[in-house]
Scaffold this motif. Structure first.
Motif, short mmCIF file in Angstrom:
data_model
loop_
_atom_site.label_atom_id
_atom_site.label_comp_id
_atom_site.label_asym_id
_atom_site.label_seq_id
_atom_site.Cartn_x
_atom_site.Cartn_y
_atom_site.Cartn_z
N ARG A 69 0.82 -1.21 0.00
CA ARG A 69 0.00 0.00 0.00
C ARG A 69 0.85 1.26 0.00
NH1 ARG A 69 -5.48 -0.73 3.69
NH2 ARG A 69 -6.38 -2.42 2.46
N ALA A 70 1.94 1.24 0.76
CA ALA A 70 2.82 2.41 0.80
C ALA A 70 3.51 2.61 -0.55
CB ALA A 70 3.86 2.26 1.92
N LEU A 71 3.89 1.50 -1.19
CA LEU A 71 4.53 1.60 -2.50
C LEU A 71 3.56 2.18 -3.52
CD1 LEU A 71 7.05 0.94 -4.22
CD2 LEU A 71 5.98 -1.27 -4.72
N ILE A 72 2.33 1.69 -3.52
CA ILE A 72 1.31 2.20 -4.44
C ILE A 72 1.11 3.70 -4.22
CG2 ILE A 72 -1.16 2.13 -4.99
CD1 ILE A 72 -1.05 -0.89 -4.40
N ALA A 73 0.98 4.09 -2.96
CA ALA A 73 0.74 5.51 -2.64
C ALA A 73 1.94 6.36 -3.04
CB ALA A 73 0.46 5.66 -1.15
N SER A 74 3.13 5.86 -2.82
CA SER A 74 4.33 6.64 -3.14
C SER A 74 4.45 6.87 -4.64
CB SER A 74 5.58 5.91 -2.62
OG SER A 74 5.54 5.80 -1.22
N TRP A 75 4.26 5.81 -5.41
CA TRP A 75 4.37 5.96 -6.87
C TRP A 75 3.24 6.82 -7.40
CZ3 TRP A 75 5.90 0.25 -8.45
CH2 TRP A 75 7.26 0.09 -8.23
N GLU A 76 2.07 6.70 -6.81
CA GLU A 76 0.94 7.52 -7.27
C GLU A 76 1.20 9.00 -7.03
OE1 GLU A 76 -3.90 7.61 -7.18
OE2 GLU A 76 -2.84 6.35 -5.76
N ARG A 77 1.89 9.32 -5.96
CA ARG A 77 2.20 10.71 -5.64
C ARG A 77 3.45 11.23 -6.35
NH1 ARG A 77 -0.84 8.59 -1.98
NH2 ARG A 77 -2.16 9.81 -0.56
N GLY A 78 4.02 10.39 -7.19
CA GLY A 78 5.15 10.83 -7.99
C GLY A 78 6.49 10.80 -7.30
N LEU A 79 6.59 10.11 -6.15
CA LEU A 79 7.89 10.04 -5.48
C LEU A 79 8.85 9.22 -6.33
CD1 LEU A 79 6.83 9.47 -1.76
CD2 LEU A 79 7.39 11.60 -2.92
#
Length: 368
Positions: A69-79
């Motif tokens: 979930r953290a990976l999905i959120a990070s990539w979605e936010r452009g990190l």
């Protein structure tokens, strides 16, 4: 040595489904067809057992520092958490932000989030739309399994990158003659219709079960192979409601068991409301099993006229078509022959070569 990193996260999913099978089989073929001088590796999130994502010939999987979930959120936010490598191949829309000087190819399996959102969770619809939209703008290329998906995607999105159709293939393990002990262990009915896929709304299983209760249905059992997905599709309840008394659900089978299930079936039913490819259709045809499929565009494209097409969500039409296959030897023989010819057009080796060509082309452009 250039490295192609693949996102193998789907292999750790609670219900890997068809995209999990796709990921494993394509990775195997890519390992066998890797261009000289290239290294192939895989990565997964810090969720689940990484051994479940291990594929012979593929280095890894390397575990990324974040849970899913953290990976999905990070990539979605452009990190900019690049997973490594000179090029990245995402087996699903889960992909990192594009990085200058590095290749990124993202796979889009279907357009269900736009065409049939009611068959997914609201959260799933929202995430897939956002992820695919980003890839359509910022990746180097998209992979889709059929021209039907490519055309549909273009209707819903403004696509700024190259889109290539790369079909799927037949798992070689399925082509091996099954051990008689495997067949005996399964305790198969004498005659049955087979259906394969995660038990969720878009697979159309409710209509299939109701079809088997129709007066025009063949007098055979129905075996459904698939783990429960979302949507609370209760096969046993539906069967009891409509009086289909010979319905059996197998949640998980090995490739050896699947091969036995295919070879002893009188037909494969693929009643999906929406699909991106329909891998069981090709697998059934390769094994000489007649196919009755819905008029979902991708299934029509993949079957190529070698199956029997029926309208979606029409139990009466489905029952009639299945009976024609079960009770007409000449019709059945013609479908078997046509299916074997059609299945020869799809191999994982061809798919792997196509994917490698995409990454080689991207690398040649970025290193001019």
């Amino acid at each position: 040595m250039p490295e192609l990193v693949t996102i193998a996260e789907q292999l750790l999913a609670p219900v890997p489904g068809g995209t999990g099978r796709y990921t494993r089989e394509l990775l195997r073929a890519m390992a066998e067809t890797a261009p000289a001088g290239w290294e192939l590796s895989s990565v997964v999130s810090r969720s689940g057992d990484p051994e479940a994502a291990r594929v012979p010939g593929v280095r890894g999987p390397r575990v990324l520092p974040l849970p899913r979930r953290a990976l999905i959120a990070s990539w979605e936010r452009g990190l900019p958490l690049w997973p490594g490598g000179d090029s990245v191949h995402a087996m699903t829309p889960l992909a990192p932000p594009a990085k200058r000087g590095r290749g990124l190819v993202v796979t889009v399996h279907d357009t269900v989030p736009w065409t049939h959102p009611e068959t997914l969770t609201p959260r799933g619809v929202s995430w897939h739309r956002r992820a695919i939209s980003r890839a359509a703008r910022h990746a180097d290329a998209l992979v889709v399994p059929t021209a039907a998906v490519a055309a549909d995607l273009a209707q819903h999105l403004r696509i700024s990158v190259d889109t290539q159709v790369v079909g799927e293939g037949v798992t070689l393990d399925l082509l091996t003659e099954p051990d008689p002990a495997v067949v005996e262990r399964l305790q198969l009915p004498d005659r049955y219709v087979l259906a394969i896929g995660t038990v969720e709304p878009r697979k159309g299983y409710e209509h299939l079960v109701r079809a088997m209760a129709e007066p025009t249905a063949p007098d055979v059992a129905l075996l459904i192979v698939g783990r429960p997905g979302w949507g609370d599709v209760d096969i046993a309840r539906i069967a009891a409601e409509c009086g289909a008394d010979r319905v059996r659900l197998l949640e998980s089978v090995s490739d050896a068991e699947l091969a036995a299930l295919f070879r002893n079936a009188i037909a494969l039913a693929a009643p999906s409301l929406a699909e991106g490819f329909g891998l069981p259709v090709v697998e059934a045809m390769a094994l000489g099993v007649p196919v009755v499929h819905s008029d979902a565009p991708a299934l029509v494209e993949v079957a190529g006229g070698a199956g029997v097409t029926v309208p979606r969500a029409d139990p009466v039409a489905l029952a009639t078509a299945l009976r024609s296959v079960a009770d007409d030897p000449a019709h059945r023989a013609a479908l078997v022959a046509a299916g074997i010819r059609r299945a020869a057009d799809f191999t994982w080796t061809q798919a792997a070569h196509a994917v490698w060509r995409m990454h080689l082309d991207i690398r040649s452009r970025t290193h001019r």
